[in-house]
Design an enzyme around this catalytic site. Structure first.
Site, PDB file in Angstrom:
ATOM      1  N   ASP A  22      94.945  51.487 -28.366  1.00 37.03           N
ATOM      2  CA  ASP A  22      94.795  51.981 -26.992  1.00 37.03           C
ATOM      3  C   ASP A  22      93.640  51.287 -26.278  1.00 37.03           C
ATOM      4  O   ASP A  22      92.484  51.488 -26.634  1.00 37.03           O
ATOM      5  CB  ASP A  22      94.527  53.494 -27.009  1.00 37.03           C
ATOM      6  CG  ASP A  22      95.796  54.308 -27.191  1.00 37.03           C
ATOM      7  OD1 ASP A  22      96.850  53.883 -26.675  1.00 37.03           O
ATOM      8  OD2 ASP A  22      95.727  55.362 -27.835  1.00 37.03           O
ATOM      9  N   ASP A 162     103.864  58.989 -27.291  1.00 37.90           N
ATOM     10  CA  ASP A 162     102.438  58.779 -27.539  1.00 37.90           C
ATOM     11  C   ASP A 162     101.659  59.980 -27.017  1.00 37.90           C
ATOM     12  O   ASP A 162     101.621  60.219 -25.814  1.00 37.90           O
ATOM     13  CB  ASP A 162     102.023  57.487 -26.817  1.00 37.90           C
ATOM     14  CG  ASP A 162     100.584  57.095 -27.066  1.00 37.90           C
ATOM     15  OD1 ASP A 162      99.929  57.698 -27.929  1.00 37.90           O
ATOM     16  OD2 ASP A 162     100.121  56.147 -26.392  1.00 37.90           O
TER      17      ASP A 162
END
Ligand code: ZN
Length: 203
Positions: A22, A162
């Protein structure tokens, strides 16, 4: 972060398929995470598939460098300021697979025009920016709609979820057509990571 190599080994040893990375720029989301130098280092020590999720305001400016740094798949957001088609082209030109990500408030339709150019669609199941949040079950209609559309078009595209994924929400998402489950807290806090990963794989 100070034990990144041993954490990567732990993922490998416990049968994790991909490493989800991320990237946050402090503008598209409030938080700042890490960027190219860390990805480069991780790429040097592992053969795991590196799935890079760009939560940044101007992905077009950076995708080539992320591809060069070792990203196998690059997701960027429809809500970013970059031109979507141009960014997909730049990712592919860099040798990576392209994926498009949508935040909870963005409808499924936002990705429809681009499906034929994509390898994956990422549906955020929490507001992006921080780990450890609760899964939003109301996102499952979106996962179902995108999966249906992909199947109608006969395309080979993965649907990734996610945020807040664990053994319960993973089964829910998988039942709606998701086939890539991103999990952080659930795996790292599990007493037995391999067993926890196995539950997601069989979800
Ligand atoms: Zn992510």
């Amino acid at each position: 972060m100070l034990n990144l190599e041993s954490e990567v080994r732990k993922l490998e040893d416990n049968g994790i398929d991909m490493l989800h990375f991320d990237v946050m720029d402090g503008i598209f989301v409030n938080n700042i995470s890490y960027g190219l130098p860390i990805l480069e280092q991780v790429n040097k020590i592992t053969d795991m598939t590196l799935d890079v999720h760009l939560m940044i305001i101007d992905p077009l400016r950076y995708v080539k460098r992320f591809a060069e740094a070792g990203a196998d798949i690059i997701s960027f957001h429809t809500e970013s300021e970059s031109d979507i088609s141009e960014t997909i082209k730049a990712i592919k030109a860099g040798g990576a697979k392209a994926a498009l990500a949508i935040k909870p408030a963005t409808p499924a339709e936002a990705v429809y025009d681009y499906l034929s150019e994509l390898s994956m669609v990422l549906v955020m199941t929490v507001e992006p920016g921080f780990g450890g949040q609760s899964f939003m079950p109301e996102m499952m209609d979106k996962v179902r709609a995108i999966r249906r559309r992909i199947d109608e078009l006969g395309l080979d595209i993965r649907v990734e979820v996610d945020g807040g994924i664990n053994d319960v929400t993973g089964i829910e998402a998988s039942g709606c057509g998701a086939d890539v489950l991103v999990s952080g807290s659930y795996l790292f806090k599990a007493e037995n990571m391999a067993e926890a990963a196995g539950k997601l794989r069989n979800a």
